[in-house]
Motif scaffolding. Structure first.
Motif, PDB file in Angstrom:
ATOM      1  N   PHE A 128     -21.622  82.131  12.061  1.00  0.00           N
ATOM      2  CA  PHE A 128     -22.025  83.464  11.623  1.00  0.00           C
ATOM      3  C   PHE A 128     -20.906  84.167  10.860  1.00  0.00           C
ATOM      4  CE2 PHE A 128     -25.338  82.529  14.571  1.00  0.00           C
ATOM      5  CZ  PHE A 128     -26.429  83.262  14.144  1.00  0.00           C
ATOM      6  N   THR A 129     -19.845  83.438  10.578  1.00  0.00           N
ATOM      7  CA  THR A 129     -18.750  83.939   9.756  1.00  0.00           C
ATOM      8  C   THR A 129     -18.636  83.043   8.525  1.00  0.00           C
ATOM      9  OG1 THR A 129     -16.988  82.549  10.705  1.00  0.00           O
ATOM     10  CG2 THR A 129     -17.589  84.549  11.908  1.00  0.00           C
ATOM     11  N   GLU A 130     -17.608  83.244   7.739  1.00  0.00           N
ATOM     12  CA  GLU A 130     -17.376  82.397   6.572  1.00  0.00           C
ATOM     13  C   GLU A 130     -16.560  81.155   6.906  1.00  0.00           C
ATOM     14  OE1 GLU A 130     -15.685  84.769   3.480  1.00  0.00           O
ATOM     15  OE2 GLU A 130     -17.464  86.038   3.257  1.00  0.00           O
ATOM     16  N   PHE A 131     -16.212  80.992   8.166  1.00  0.00           N
ATOM     17  CA  PHE A 131     -15.398  79.839   8.564  1.00  0.00           C
ATOM     18  C   PHE A 131     -16.211  78.551   8.471  1.00  0.00           C
ATOM     19  CE2 PHE A 131     -13.964  76.736  11.654  1.00  0.00           C
ATOM     20  CZ  PHE A 131     -12.616  76.672  11.383  1.00  0.00           C
ATOM     21  N   HIS A 132     -15.614  77.543   7.867  1.00  0.00           N
ATOM     22  CA  HIS A 132     -16.200  76.203   7.872  1.00  0.00           C
ATOM     23  C   HIS A 132     -15.137  75.201   7.424  1.00  0.00           C
ATOM     24  CE1 HIS A 132     -16.654  77.343   3.630  1.00  0.00           C
ATOM     25  NE2 HIS A 132     -16.771  76.057   3.344  1.00  0.00           N
ATOM     26  N   GLN A 139     -24.526  68.257   0.490  1.00  0.00           N
ATOM     27  CA  GLN A 139     -25.647  68.784  -0.272  1.00  0.00           C
ATOM     28  C   GLN A 139     -26.937  68.149   0.236  1.00  0.00           C
ATOM     29  OE1 GLN A 139     -25.995  70.884  -3.009  1.00  0.00           O
ATOM     30  NE2 GLN A 139     -23.862  71.399  -3.404  1.00  0.00           N
ATOM     31  N   SER A 140     -27.961  68.981   0.420  1.00  0.00           N
ATOM     32  CA  SER A 140     -29.271  68.489   0.819  1.00  0.00           C
ATOM     33  C   SER A 140     -30.311  69.523   0.425  1.00  0.00           C
ATOM     34  CB  SER A 140     -29.323  68.243   2.328  1.00  0.00           C
ATOM     35  OG  SER A 140     -30.623  67.895   2.740  1.00  0.00           O
ATOM     36  N   ASP A 141     -31.441  69.039  -0.061  1.00  0.00           N
ATOM     37  CA  ASP A 141     -32.527  69.942  -0.470  1.00  0.00           C
ATOM     38  C   ASP A 141     -32.020  70.958  -1.492  1.00  0.00           C
ATOM     39  OD1 ASP A 141     -35.152  70.687  -0.492  1.00  0.00           O
ATOM     40  OD2 ASP A 141     -35.088  71.830   1.378  1.00  0.00           O
ATOM     41  N   ASP A 142     -31.105  70.501  -2.370  1.00  0.00           N
ATOM     42  CA  ASP A 142     -30.539  71.306  -3.458  1.00  0.00           C
ATOM     43  C   ASP A 142     -29.728  72.503  -2.972  1.00  0.00           C
ATOM     44  OD1 ASP A 142     -31.691  69.697  -5.475  1.00  0.00           O
ATOM     45  OD2 ASP A 142     -33.596  70.752  -5.250  1.00  0.00           O
ATOM     46  N   VAL A 143     -29.247  72.450  -1.736  1.00  0.00           N
ATOM     47  CA  VAL A 143     -28.369  73.513  -1.241  1.00  0.00           C
ATOM     48  C   VAL A 143     -27.164  72.879  -0.549  1.00  0.00           C
ATOM     49  CG1 VAL A 143     -30.286  75.129  -0.923  1.00  0.00           C
ATOM     50  CG2 VAL A 143     -29.511  73.737   1.003  1.00  0.00           C
ATOM     51  N   LEU A 144     -26.123  73.712  -0.344  1.00  0.00           N
ATOM     52  CA  LEU A 144     -24.904  73.280   0.325  1.00  0.00           C
ATOM     53  C   LEU A 144     -24.969  73.679   1.793  1.00  0.00           C
ATOM     54  CD1 LEU A 144     -22.007  72.069  -0.043  1.00  0.00           C
ATOM     55  CD2 LEU A 144     -21.229  74.435  -0.417  1.00  0.00           C
ATOM     56  N   TRP A 145     -24.566  72.742   2.667  1.00  0.00           N
ATOM     57  CA  TRP A 145     -24.588  72.984   4.103  1.00  0.00           C
ATOM     58  C   TRP A 145     -23.178  72.879   4.679  1.00  0.00           C
ATOM     59  CZ3 TRP A 145     -29.134  74.427   6.421  1.00  0.00           C
ATOM     60  CH2 TRP A 145     -30.296  74.243   5.666  1.00  0.00           C
ATOM     61  N   HIS A 146     -22.891  73.770   5.656  1.00  0.00           N
ATOM     62  CA  HIS A 146     -21.582  73.811   6.313  1.00  0.00           C
ATOM     63  C   HIS A 146     -21.730  73.412   7.786  1.00  0.00           C
ATOM     64  CE1 HIS A 146     -20.246  75.880   2.777  1.00  0.00           C
ATOM     65  NE2 HIS A 146     -20.776  77.056   3.100  1.00  0.00           N
ATOM     66  N   GLN A 236     -21.753  66.031  22.375  1.00  0.00           N
ATOM     67  CA  GLN A 236     -21.241  66.918  21.322  1.00  0.00           C
ATOM     68  C   GLN A 236     -22.364  67.811  20.808  1.00  0.00           C
ATOM     69  OE1 GLN A 236     -19.629  65.151  17.677  1.00  0.00           O
ATOM     70  NE2 GLN A 236     -18.093  66.772  17.543  1.00  0.00           N
ATOM     71  N   PHE A 237     -21.976  69.020  20.414  1.00  0.00           N
ATOM     72  CA  PHE A 237     -22.895  69.966  19.791  1.00  0.00           C
ATOM     73  C   PHE A 237     -22.411  70.256  18.376  1.00  0.00           C
ATOM     74  CE2 PHE A 237     -24.123  74.249  18.547  1.00  0.00           C
ATOM     75  CZ  PHE A 237     -25.483  74.231  18.777  1.00  0.00           C
ATOM     76  N   ILE A 238     -23.349  70.280  17.423  1.00  0.00           N
ATOM     77  CA  ILE A 238     -23.015  70.540  16.014  1.00  0.00           C
ATOM     78  C   ILE A 238     -23.946  71.624  15.478  1.00  0.00           C
ATOM     79  CG2 ILE A 238     -22.917  69.549  13.685  1.00  0.00           C
ATOM     80  CD1 ILE A 238     -22.405  66.822  14.998  1.00  0.00           C
ATOM     81  N   MET A 239     -23.371  72.634  14.862  1.00  0.00           N
ATOM     82  CA  MET A 239     -24.134  73.699  14.203  1.00  0.00           C
ATOM     83  C   MET A 239     -24.027  73.511  12.694  1.00  0.00           C
ATOM     84  SD  MET A 239     -25.847  76.294  15.507  1.00  0.00           S
ATOM     85  CE  MET A 239     -26.716  77.751  14.922  1.00  0.00           C
ATOM     86  N   ILE A 240     -25.137  73.652  11.988  1.00  0.00           N
ATOM     87  CA  ILE A 240     -25.176  73.408  10.546  1.00  0.00           C
ATOM     88  C   ILE A 240     -25.746  74.649   9.862  1.00  0.00           C
ATOM     89  CG2 ILE A 240     -26.004  71.876   8.716  1.00  0.00           C
ATOM     90  CD1 ILE A 240     -26.609  69.984  11.363  1.00  0.00           C
ATOM     91  N   LYS A 241     -24.976  75.237   8.987  1.00  0.00           N
ATOM     92  CA  LYS A 241     -25.349  76.503   8.343  1.00  0.00           C
ATOM     93  C   LYS A 241     -25.570  76.306   6.854  1.00  0.00           C
ATOM     94  CE  LYS A 241     -23.282  80.981   7.120  1.00  0.00           C
ATOM     95  NZ  LYS A 241     -22.020  81.782   7.169  1.00  0.00           N
ATOM     96  N   LYS A 242     -26.657  76.875   6.348  1.00  0.00           N
ATOM     97  CA  LYS A 242     -26.869  76.904   4.903  1.00  0.00           C
ATOM     98  C   LYS A 242     -25.876  77.884   4.279  1.00  0.00           C
ATOM     99  CE  LYS A 242     -30.526  78.951   3.222  1.00  0.00           C
ATOM    100  NZ  LYS A 242     -31.946  79.201   2.874  1.00  0.00           N
ATOM    101  N   CYS A 243     -25.218  77.455   3.225  1.00  0.00           N
ATOM    102  CA  CYS A 243     -24.232  78.299   2.554  1.00  0.00           C
ATOM    103  C   CYS A 243     -24.865  79.623   2.132  1.00  0.00           C
ATOM    104  CB  CYS A 243     -23.664  77.562   1.344  1.00  0.00           C
ATOM    105  SG  CYS A 243     -22.469  78.522   0.389  1.00  0.00           S
ATOM    106  N   ASP A 244     -24.138  80.715   2.353  1.00  0.00           N
ATOM    107  CA  ASP A 244     -24.656  82.046   2.040  1.00  0.00           C
ATOM    108  C   ASP A 244     -25.024  82.204   0.572  1.00  0.00           C
ATOM    109  OD1 ASP A 244     -24.284  82.759   4.676  1.00  0.00           O
ATOM    110  OD2 ASP A 244     -22.335  83.724   4.331  1.00  0.00           O
ATOM    111  N   LEU A 245     -24.379  81.437  -0.301  1.00  0.00           N
ATOM    112  CA  LEU A 245     -24.670  81.551  -1.741  1.00  0.00           C
ATOM    113  C   LEU A 245     -26.116  81.139  -2.084  1.00  0.00           C
ATOM    114  CD1 LEU A 245     -21.378  80.072  -3.239  1.00  0.00           C
ATOM    115  CD2 LEU A 245     -22.021  82.484  -3.058  1.00  0.00           C
ATOM    116  N   TYR A 246     -26.751  80.410  -1.157  1.00  0.00           N
ATOM    117  CA  TYR A 246     -28.109  79.913  -1.410  1.00  0.00           C
ATOM    118  C   TYR A 246     -29.176  80.739  -0.705  1.00  0.00           C
ATOM    119  CZ  TYR A 246     -25.784  75.816  -3.331  1.00  0.00           C
ATOM    120  OH  TYR A 246     -25.001  74.971  -4.079  1.00  0.00           O
ATOM    121  N   ASP A 247     -28.755  81.853  -0.117  1.00  0.00           N
ATOM    122  CA  ASP A 247     -29.720  82.716   0.568  1.00  0.00           C
ATOM    123  C   ASP A 247     -30.554  83.504  -0.438  1.00  0.00           C
ATOM    124  OD1 ASP A 247     -28.999  81.925   3.057  1.00  0.00           O
ATOM    125  OD2 ASP A 247     -27.664  83.616   3.451  1.00  0.00           O
TER     126      ASP A 247
END
Length: 252
Positions: A128-132, A139-146, A236-247
């Protein structure tokens, strides 16, 4: 009875006049207090839910806890069910079962909360921050994922060493196929174990749903393990965020 019926605050007449002026006497209240302290120390704002025994983080994320009691458990073990909720992005919650060990209630609480903080809470809240970690992006579905990776937990005494990004890299190519641009977040819960008799058991959940391609990859990985003990488990737990630039119009 649902989870939040269980978690409704119960106040007794004996303690209503000195709430907040003494240490909680039951394990659940003490655990929630220690969790609040840890999250505040990490730099986040925390408020208590007015109705349930849960915490609200940064006015967005709710954390509810419930200690699972089982007479068959070893007395040094604490089993915690913990649900992390965001009303928009994961309203059904991200449920984790975490264990901690210790000789005293304080040691068990410290152990189980540290396991939650470093395996699950940190990758969620940092998403929920800019940290990544740019080196993990894809890249997937034409967007960047963190992706944000929680610590790897290894159960059992073994010589197995697993790097923090090792499971993610094994799953990455298949994971790219599952990330949808109409979602802001995806999350992955990984558990794989192997007995000395060579049986492997595990679970791989993507957005709370079983992911068959993922668990097949993990089973293949477990076949490469060599160890001397009767049991090894990896989580292990992994969270995957869509880059804010693609919102554009982000959905849950």
């Amino acid at each position: 009875m649902g989870l939040f019926d269980i978690l409704k605050t119960k106040k007794s007449p004996e303690c209503k006049n000195d709430l907040g002026t003494r240490q909680p006497t039951d394990s659940s209240a003490l655990l929630l207090q220690r969790l609040e302290e840890k999250i505040i120390t990490a730099g986040y704002t925390v408020t208590k839910h007015p109705q349930y025994t849960s915490l609200i983080i940064e006015n967005e994320i709710e954390i509810a806890t419930f200690i699972i009691e089982n007479p068959d458990y070893h007395p040094s073990l604490m089993h915690l069910m913990i649900v992390t909720i965001h009303n928009t992005y994961f309203p059904s919650g991200i449920e984790e079962n975490i264990v901690g060990v210790g000789q005293t209630i304080d040691e068990k609480i410290e152990s189980v909360l540290n396991n939650y903080i470093y395996t699950t809470f940190t990758p969620i809240i940092e998403s929920f921050t800019e940290f990544h970690h740019p080196e993990l992006d894809f890249q997937s579905d034409d967007v960047l994922w963190h992706p944000n990776l929680g610590n790897v937990m290894i159960q059992g005494n073994s010589d197995i060493q697993i790097e923090i990004d090792q499971l993610y890299l094994l799953l990455k190519d298949e994971l790219k196929k599952k990330c949808s641009a109409d979602k802001k977040f995806h999350w992955l819960k990984i558990y794989i174990s192997k007995q000395a008799n060579k049986e492997s058991m595990g679970e791989c959940l993507l957005d709370n749903e079983p992911w068959e391609a993922g668990i097949d990859i993990l089973y293949d990985f477990a076949e490469t393990w060599h160890y001397k003990t009767d049991f090894v488990g990896v989580k292990q737990f992994i969270m995957i965020k869509k880059c804010d630039l693609y919102d554009t119009n982000p959905q849950g």
